[in-house]
Design a protein around this motif. Structure first.
Motif, short mmCIF file in Angstrom:
data_model
loop_
_atom_site.label_atom_id
_atom_site.label_comp_id
_atom_site.label_asym_id
_atom_site.label_seq_id
_atom_site.Cartn_x
_atom_site.Cartn_y
_atom_site.Cartn_z
N PRO A 1 0.80 -1.23 0.00
CA PRO A 1 0.00 0.00 0.00
C PRO A 1 0.83 1.28 0.00
O PRO A 1 0.33 2.34 -0.39
N THR A 2 2.08 1.20 0.41
CA THR A 2 2.93 2.39 0.43
C THR A 2 3.62 2.63 -0.91
O THR A 2 4.28 3.65 -1.09
N ASP A 3 3.49 1.70 -1.84
CA ASP A 3 4.15 1.81 -3.13
C ASP A 3 3.20 2.47 -4.13
O ASP A 3 2.01 2.13 -4.18
N PRO A 4 3.67 3.42 -4.95
CA PRO A 4 2.77 4.06 -5.93
C PRO A 4 2.25 3.12 -7.00
O PRO A 4 1.34 3.48 -7.74
N ALA A 5 2.82 1.91 -7.08
CA ALA A 5 2.30 0.91 -8.03
C ALA A 5 1.13 0.12 -7.46
O ALA A 5 0.60 -0.76 -8.13
N HIS A 6 0.72 0.43 -6.23
CA HIS A 6 -0.41 -0.25 -5.59
C HIS A 6 -1.71 0.32 -6.16
O HIS A 6 -2.04 1.49 -5.93
N GLN A 7 -2.45 -0.49 -6.90
CA GLN A 7 -3.75 -0.08 -7.44
C GLN A 7 -4.78 -1.13 -7.02
O GLN A 7 -4.65 -2.30 -7.38
N PRO A 8 -5.77 -0.74 -6.21
CA PRO A 8 -6.65 -1.74 -5.57
C PRO A 8 -7.30 -2.74 -6.51
O PRO A 8 -7.49 -3.90 -6.13
N ALA A 9 -7.68 -2.30 -7.72
CA ALA A 9 -8.34 -3.24 -8.64
C ALA A 9 -7.32 -4.06 -9.41
O ALA A 9 -7.39 -5.29 -9.44
N LEU A 10 -6.38 -3.40 -10.04
CA LEU A 10 -5.49 -4.10 -10.97
C LEU A 10 -4.61 -5.12 -10.26
O LEU A 10 -4.23 -6.13 -10.86
N ARG A 11 -4.30 -4.90 -9.01
CA ARG A 11 -3.46 -5.88 -8.30
C ARG A 11 -4.17 -7.22 -8.12
O ARG A 11 -3.52 -8.25 -7.94
N CYS A 12 -5.51 -7.20 -8.17
CA CYS A 12 -6.27 -8.44 -8.00
C CYS A 12 -6.16 -9.36 -9.20
O CYS A 12 -6.54 -10.54 -9.12
N TYR A 13 -5.66 -8.82 -10.33
CA TYR A 13 -5.71 -9.57 -11.57
C TYR A 13 -4.33 -10.01 -12.06
O TYR A 13 -4.16 -10.35 -13.23
N ALA A 14 -3.36 -10.03 -11.14
CA ALA A 14 -2.03 -10.53 -11.48
C ALA A 14 -1.60 -11.59 -10.47
O ALA A 14 -0.42 -11.73 -10.17
N LEU A 15 -2.57 -12.34 -9.96
CA LEU A 15 -2.27 -13.34 -8.93
C LEU A 15 -1.54 -14.55 -9.50
O LEU A 15 -0.66 -15.12 -8.85
N ILE A 16 -1.90 -14.98 -10.70
CA ILE A 16 -1.22 -16.13 -11.30
C ILE A 16 0.26 -15.80 -11.48
O ILE A 16 1.14 -16.62 -11.16
N GLU A 17 0.55 -14.60 -11.98
CA GLU A 17 1.93 -14.19 -12.16
C GLU A 17 2.68 -14.16 -10.82
O GLU A 17 3.82 -14.64 -10.72
N LEU A 18 2.02 -13.59 -9.81
CA LEU A 18 2.67 -13.46 -8.50
C LEU A 18 3.01 -14.83 -7.92
O LEU A 18 4.14 -15.08 -7.46
N VAL A 19 2.04 -15.74 -7.93
CA VAL A 19 2.25 -17.06 -7.33
C VAL A 19 3.27 -17.85 -8.15
O VAL A 19 4.13 -18.56 -7.59
N ASP A 20 3.21 -17.75 -9.46
CA ASP A 20 4.17 -18.44 -10.32
C ASP A 20 5.59 -18.00 -9.99
O ASP A 20 6.51 -18.81 -9.81
N ALA A 21 5.79 -16.66 -9.87
CA ALA A 21 7.12 -16.15 -9.55
C ALA A 21 7.54 -16.56 -8.15
O ALA A 21 8.72 -16.89 -7.91
N ALA A 22 6.59 -16.59 -7.21
CA ALA A 22 6.92 -16.96 -5.83
C ALA A 22 7.39 -18.40 -5.75
O ALA A 22 8.41 -18.70 -5.12
N VAL A 23 6.68 -19.30 -6.40
CA VAL A 23 7.03 -20.73 -6.35
C VAL A 23 8.40 -20.96 -6.97
O VAL A 23 9.24 -21.67 -6.40
N HIS A 24 8.67 -20.34 -8.11
CA HIS A 24 9.93 -20.57 -8.79
C HIS A 24 11.10 -19.86 -8.11
O HIS A 24 12.26 -20.23 -8.33
N SER A 25 10.80 -18.84 -7.30
CA SER A 25 11.88 -18.17 -6.57
C SER A 25 12.15 -18.84 -5.23
O SER A 25 13.13 -18.52 -4.55
#
Length: 912
Positions: free
Chosen positions: A704-728
């Motif tokens: 929430p402190t980052d200017p890239a935090h957008q309440p709607a759009l962040r909800c639609y990149a979950l597959i990318e987030l989890v994919d990157a998390a698992v592989h990292s």
């Protein structure tokens, strides 16, 4: 054929450059913006180029911006295309009607200047079919705003036409053409050698000391060398101790001194010509005559011609340089200027707008009736597409208003219209003028609302949502519900671009509920979606389909519903409705709204990985947003282009585009721009195998402190987030985000949110529960979109292989590979191949599609041609001439390995 070497002193390079552009017209058209300080020789270069064009059997059309004509919408365009008026009837009906309205042939309103511009483009393209055209526009900074907008539009679309637009403007003046990214020719001072040659040619008898001092003072300015030398006595010098003054002022002083040597009658004729908005010698002489019995004649103007202040040709008077016009006006007392304007008004037809302008210029005291006429003239200008001209008329009407209430209302009306011009300096001037007269809270709030009209309020944080919602309540109390919903929409947009907090969002929703509009009103749905995309998500989704049914055929309403669908994560519907709205917006010439509709379509298409249709849409959305001055919308569209590049596997290009988008959005913390850029970076890094880097980019959206935090759009990149998390190898923070999203899903039925959570639950589950969750994700439609489904299959196949269930793994991995290949998402297809190889099965490499060799615009044109559209129909849709479309298609055929239009259908089967 070269320009004569001695045509212009010291301008060999500039004339050669312009000559080459003219001589190459048979191969390529375009535009050139000649710019420099006053008197530097811009007009002389244009005149030399025009002579060369005529010698080369090109048709040369000229127009000149005149300061006194800036209030006449499309007056500059009228001069330029008047010779081709007989061709207007051959244009498509909507273009014909728009152009006739703009030129005053009919009294219909001009709904959008871009439709006029398209009509002008097609008219000129038709005229150039047999003979190349050279369009010469001098003093473009003084063209009326509507004509300047048309020229800016044309300048970007002449490459494939045998048409060259050459425009000249002063440095430091605002103009639409300076934002058009067209090639510029900077005209600088003459060299010392050329300056000396010119001075010796014009003043051969000048004393040595005076010559040296004049060369120093003129600093290579040709007009200064010519005009100051004419006025300098041979024995005098310019005192080295004299205070420095700008060259333009020095020249004006020289012209003023020359003016004082002329007879009184000549000076009056010159002042009349300087104040008149017509070059008609007959009109000027009639107005300058003190009485019929003492009429002045052309002979009375002869001393001014001899003094080289003006030139005459037939019934036309032309100042030799705009500085001469300015000098004459400034030298006259204000009372005398008003007297001349009054005389001009008396000779013009009663009720004409020209008469109204001159009466206003002649009037100092408030005049209610004249103010009313100015407001009526403003309304006519606005109907004809002259927003900037309407604004100036309203500003003058406010000056002449005798009641404070009328003055403030006219200033606010002018400021509201100034938002359409995209000119920040004009808007600031009007609001500064209005502020002292704003005595009520509502008026002060309207000032803040209008101030935020440019770029959705991102340039100034002072007009926050709290102020706007207070204004909504005031307006609602007066039962002005249409104005209330407009202002509330502005407040909702603030929630998209910035973060006003939960309380502000709830307040906006409460006011939307209080407005007397049905639940499926597109405006209300858009407000709810932008203000509370998650909390109000299910409610919006419930009504979206019904709203879409109600708005069928209403392009602007379809666009609103489509944009609402983006915010609540129904990307199928968002893409569908945005696409449906596009033809109507194109036909209406609403390029500003068209850029927004295309942007929503592109964002949704990128989310669905429909690359073949999304890539050209994203490119056009980006281009139109830039053309229409929507800076931050342009930023989002550039970031969307970065996403499509990442999905294709063009990692470096994706990173460059994301950085470009961030440079646009970061100075004002434009959250959707920055959020989309982080998605693009995450996708690019993952495609390149840099999973930890991808994880860091994607996590920014959830801080929430980052200017890239957008309440709607962040909800639609979950597959990318989890994919990157698992592989990292670090899923802790991703699990925290998913837990938060599970709570959000209890309040929203968003398809995109559901799809992301289905993927996350399966991938983050332990081995005991993973299989059931993978099967559920594939079976119950939770991951129904092809790209999401293929990513589930890839992850499932990886999990099965780790469980040593190789045969089962191959089934999922093959399906994923085929889907990724069909979509063109090369990095994910390569991942599926590597997993299959690890399971013991080899795969053929995906051969690059021939379509991948096309530029985005070529791809768009080829797809439209494959659908059966003619070149003219494609041109109307894309705001291009049919010749430009033909040129693109001839580039497309060899890239695709085909030789005819008929073969396009086999390369581009229907997308859906």
């Amino acid at each position: 054929m070269r320009f004569p070497a001695d045509a212009l002193f010291g301008r060999e390079n500039e004339t050669a450059f312009l000559q080459d552009r003219i001589d190459g017209l048979s191969r390529q058209g375009g535009a050139v913006l000649v710019h420099g300080e006053p008197g530097i020789g811009k007009t002389a270069l244009l005149e030399e180029a025009a002579r060369h064009g005529t010698q080369g059997r090109h048709r040369v059309l000229t127009t000149v911006g005149v300061e006194s004509e800036t209030l006449l919408p499309f007056s500059g365009l009228h001069q330029l295309i008047f010779p081709f008026r007989s061709l207007i009837g051959d244009l498509p009906n909507n273009e014909r009607d728009a152009l006739q309205a703009a030129l005053g042939i009919t009294d219909a309103p001009v709904h959008d200047v871009f439709l006029v511009a398209l009509a002008a483009l097609n008219l000129l393209a038709r005229a150039a079919a047999d003979t190349p055209l050279l369009l010469v526009v001098d003093d473009v900074h003084w063209l009326d705003g509507a004509s300047a907008e048309v020229l800016s539009f044309l300048s970007r679309r002449l490459e494939s036409e045998p048409i060259l637009l050459m425009a000249a403007m002063r440095d430091g003046y605002p103009s639409h053409l300076t934002r058009a990214d067209i090639p510029g020719l900077a005209v600088g001072p003459l060299s010392a050698e050329a300056s000396a040659l010119l001075l010796d040619e014009r003043a051969p008898g000048l004393a040595r000391v005076a010559r040296q001092q004049l060369l120093k003072e003129a600093a290579g300015n040709p007009l200064a060398l010519t005009e100051l030398a004419t006025d300098a006595p041979g024995h005098e010098t310019i005192s080295p101790d004299a205070p420095w003054t700008p060259m333009s002022r020095r020249l004006q002083d020289a012209f003023t001194a020359r003016l004082r040597t002329l007879p009184d009658t000549t000076r009056r004729i010159l002042l009349t010509a300087a104040c008149d908005d017509s070059p008609s010698l007959t009109e000027i002489l009639s107005v300058a005559s003190p009485r019929p019995a003492a009429a002045v004649t052309a002979a009375d103007l002869a001393p001014a011609v001899s003094a080289r202040l003006v030139e005459t040709a037939g019934d036309t008077v032309r100042f030799r340089h705009p500085l001469m016009r300015s000098a004459i006006r400034q030298a006259a007392p204000a009372a005398l200027r008003r007297e001349v304007h009054a005389a001009l008004a008396r000779c013009l037809p009663p009720g004409s707008d020209r008469r109204t302008w001159h009466e206003a210029a002649a009037t100092v005291r408030p005049d209610a009736r004249l103010a009313d006429r100015l407001e009526a003239a403003a309304d006519r200008a606005y109907r004809r597409g002259g927003a900037a001209d309407s604004v100036f008329a309203l500003e003058q009407a406010a000056r002449l208003s005798d009641e404070a209430s009328q003055r403030i209302e006219r200033l606010l009306k002018a400021a509201d219209q100034a938002v359409d011009t995209g000119q920040q300096h004009l808007l600031t001037r009007l609001l500064d003028a209005a502020t002292p007269w704003a005595t009520t809270p509502q008026q002060r709030a309207r000032i803040q609302w209008i101030k935020g009209g440019l770029e959705d309020g991102m340039r100034d944080a002072s007009e926050g949502t709290a102020l706007l919602t207070r204004l909504v309540r005031t307006v609602m109390a007066q039962d002005d519900h249409d104005l209330a919903v407009r202002i509330l929409w502005s407040a909702a947009l603030r929630c998209f671009w910035s973060e006003p907090g939960d309380a502000a969002r709830r307040d906006i929703v409460a006011l939307a509920d209080a407005l007397p509009f049905p639940d499926d009103d597109p405006r209300i749905l858009a407000i709810l979606a932008y203000a509370q995309p998650v909390t109000s998500g299910s409610r919006v989704l419930t009504h979206l389909r019904r709203a879409a049914g109600r708005t069928a055929g209403d392009a602007q309403a379809d666009r609103l519903v489509g944009s609402a669908a983006v915010l609540v994560g129904d990307f199928e519907l968002a893409e569908e409705l945005s696409e449906v709205s596009v033809p109507g917006l194109r036909a209406q010439g609403r390029l500003g709204l068209l850029a927004r509709a295309l942007g929503a379509q592109a964002w949704s298409g990128a989310q669905l990985a429909r690359l073949s249709s999304t890539i050209p849409v994203a490119e056009e959305a980006s281009r139109l947003a830039r053309e229409t001055g929507q800076t931050f919308l342009h930023g989002i569209n550039v970031a969307t282009e970065a996403r499509t590049a990442a999905l294709q596997g063009r990692h470096d290009s994706a990173m460059e585009l994301a950085a470009q988008a961030e440079r646009i959005g970061l100075p004002v913390a434009a959250r959707p721009v920055l959020a989309t850029a982080q998605i693009a970076r995450g996708l690019a890094a993952m495609g390149a195998g840099r999973h930890e880097e991808a994880y860091a980019h994607l996590l920014r959206m959830h801080d929430p402190t980052d200017p890239a935090h957008q309440p709607a759009l962040r909800c639609y990149a979950l597959i990318e987030l989890v994919d990157a998390a698992v592989h990292s190898g670090d899923t802790r923070r991703a699990r925290s985000v998913i837990a938060e999203m599970e709570t959000a899903a209890s309040r929203s039925t968003s398809p995109a949110l559901r799809s992301g959570l289905c993927y996350a639950r399966a991938v983050l589950a332990d081995d005991n529960g993973a299989e059931a969750l993978f099967e559920r994700a594939l079976a119950d439609g939770g991951c129904a979109w092809p790209f999401d489904r293929a990513r589930v299959q890839l992850a499932y196949g990886q999990w099965l292989r780790r469980q040593r269930r190789v045969t089962d793994a191959r089934v999922q991995l093959r399906a994923a590979r085929e889907a990724f290949d069909a979509l063109g998402t090369a990095p994910w297809g390569d991942r599926a191949r590597r997993e299959l190889l690890a399971s013991g099965e080899t795969s053929r490499r995906r051969e690059p599609d021939a379509r991948d060799r096309l530029t985005p615009q070529e791809l768009q044109i080829a797809q439209m041609a494959a659908e059966g559209l003619t070149n003219r129909e494609i041109g109307q849709r894309l705001y291009l001439s049919h010749r430009t479309v033909s040129t693109h298609l001839h580039r497309v055929f060899p890239k695709l390995g085909i030789s005819s239009r008929a073969e396009l259908a086999s390369v581009f089967p229907p997308v859906r």
